[in-house]
Design an enzyme around this catalytic site. Structure first.
Site, short mmCIF file in Angstrom:
data_model
loop_
_atom_site.label_atom_id
_atom_site.label_comp_id
_atom_site.label_asym_id
_atom_site.label_seq_id
_atom_site.Cartn_x
_atom_site.Cartn_y
_atom_site.Cartn_z
N CYS A 121 0.91 -1.32 -0.16
CA CYS A 121 0.07 -0.10 0.02
C CYS A 121 0.96 1.18 0.15
O CYS A 121 1.91 1.19 -0.29
CB CYS A 121 -1.04 0.04 1.17
SG CYS A 121 -0.05 -0.11 2.85
N ASP A 168 -8.13 4.16 1.01
CA ASP A 168 -7.09 4.53 2.03
C ASP A 168 -7.81 4.98 3.36
O ASP A 168 -8.47 5.90 3.37
CB ASP A 168 -6.39 5.49 1.68
CG ASP A 168 -5.26 5.85 2.53
OD1 ASP A 168 -5.14 5.52 3.79
OD2 ASP A 168 -4.38 6.64 2.04
N ASN A 203 2.32 1.45 4.33
CA ASN A 203 2.47 0.15 4.84
C ASN A 203 2.27 0.20 6.36
O ASN A 203 3.14 -0.55 7.48
CB ASN A 203 4.16 -0.52 4.71
CG ASN A 203 4.33 -1.75 5.22
OD1 ASN A 203 5.45 -2.24 5.58
ND2 ASN A 203 3.37 -2.82 5.23
N CYS A 211 -1.26 0.73 7.46
CA CYS A 211 -2.86 0.48 7.60
C CYS A 211 -3.35 -0.96 6.66
O CYS A 211 -3.60 -2.03 7.40
CB CYS A 211 -3.81 1.77 7.07
SG CYS A 211 -3.61 3.20 8.18
N ARG A 212 -3.36 -0.78 5.38
CA ARG A 212 -3.78 -1.82 4.33
C ARG A 212 -3.10 -3.06 4.29
O ARG A 212 -3.55 -4.18 4.48
CB ARG A 212 -4.52 -1.23 3.18
CG ARG A 212 -5.55 -0.17 3.38
CD ARG A 212 -5.46 0.53 1.98
NE ARG A 212 -4.44 1.43 1.67
CZ ARG A 212 -4.38 2.35 0.64
NH1 ARG A 212 -5.10 2.25 -0.18
NH2 ARG A 212 -3.16 3.22 0.67
N SER A 213 -1.74 -2.65 3.89
CA SER A 213 -0.84 -4.00 3.51
C SER A 213 -0.48 -4.67 4.99
O SER A 213 -0.38 -6.23 4.84
CB SER A 213 0.27 -3.58 2.77
OG SER A 213 0.91 -2.63 3.35
P1 4NP Z 1 -1.83 2.91 4.06
O1 4NP Z 1 -2.49 4.19 4.77
O2 4NP Z 1 -1.30 3.17 2.77
O3 4NP Z 1 -2.80 1.77 4.05
O4 4NP Z 1 -0.54 2.37 5.23
C1 4NP Z 1 -1.69 5.26 4.96
C2 4NP Z 1 -0.74 5.45 5.90
C3 4NP Z 1 -0.04 6.51 6.15
C4 4NP Z 1 -0.28 7.67 5.00
C5 4NP Z 1 -1.00 7.58 4.09
C6 4NP Z 1 -1.78 6.24 3.87
N1 4NP Z 1 0.35 8.91 5.44
O5 4NP Z 1 -0.09 9.71 4.35
O6 4NP Z 1 1.15 9.01 6.25
#
Ligand code: 4NP
Length: 150
Positions: free
Chosen positions: A9, A122, A12, A14-16
């Site tokens: 994602c 997201d 790294n 939240c989703r992955s």
């Molecule tokens: P992820 O979510 O891609 O599912 O881990 C996010 C985590 C952090 C951020 C964006 C999306 N960020 O902008 O810090």
């Protein structure tokens, strides 16, 4: 030889990490290696987001020991299948591919299922409900992947 699957994602956190934990819970660890990474480097070394840890725990999965790392070109050498959570991740991963063989490894996670949506949204800036929704989408896709790999 193990099949090696990488979940990717943006952050790294939240989703992955959820995708890694969920797929690991559905496959034989002797046959399938599962890892995750992020296309961005904002959170390197950090554990998953508390809300991802909580939603995983609600479904009896412990993802709290995972550590964030950034996707790298070397991952094309290491992994057989690379699943992107959304189209931006997909494009960013492909932009690092050097060969047609590398490109063929990259897929959109939700192309494994028919949910009427092909990106895992997201959940970072949303509420807790978003994490349960994301969990369910990822779980459906991982069920389909596990069926093929097991
Ligand atoms: P992820 O979510 O891609 O599912 O881990 C996010 C985590 C952090 C951020 C964006 C999306 N960020 O902008 O810090």
């Amino acid at each position: 030889m193990k099949t090696k699957v990488l979940m990717v994602c943006l952050g790294n956190i939240c989703r992955s990490p959820l995708a890694e934990g969920i797929l690991k819970s559905k496959v034989d660890a002797n046959a399938v290696l599962v890892d995750s990474s992020g296309t961005a480097g904002y959170h390197i070394g950090n554990p998953p987001d508390k809300r991802s840890i909580a939603v995983a725990q609600k479904h009896l999965l412990d993802i709290s020991a995972q550590k964030c790392r950034q996707f790298s070109k070397n991952d094309f050498k290491e992994f057989d299948l690379i699943y992107a959570m959304d189209k931006n991740n997909f494009i960013n991963i492909l932009s690092l591919a050097n060969t047609e063989k590398d490109k063929k490894k990259v897929r959109l996670l939700l192309d494994e299922v028919n949910l009427g949506i092909n990106e895992v949204p997201d959940p970072y800036y949303g509420g807790v409900d978003g994490f349960e929704e994301v969990y369910q989408m990822i779980n459906s896709a991982c069920e389909a992947i596990a069926k093929k790999l097991n």
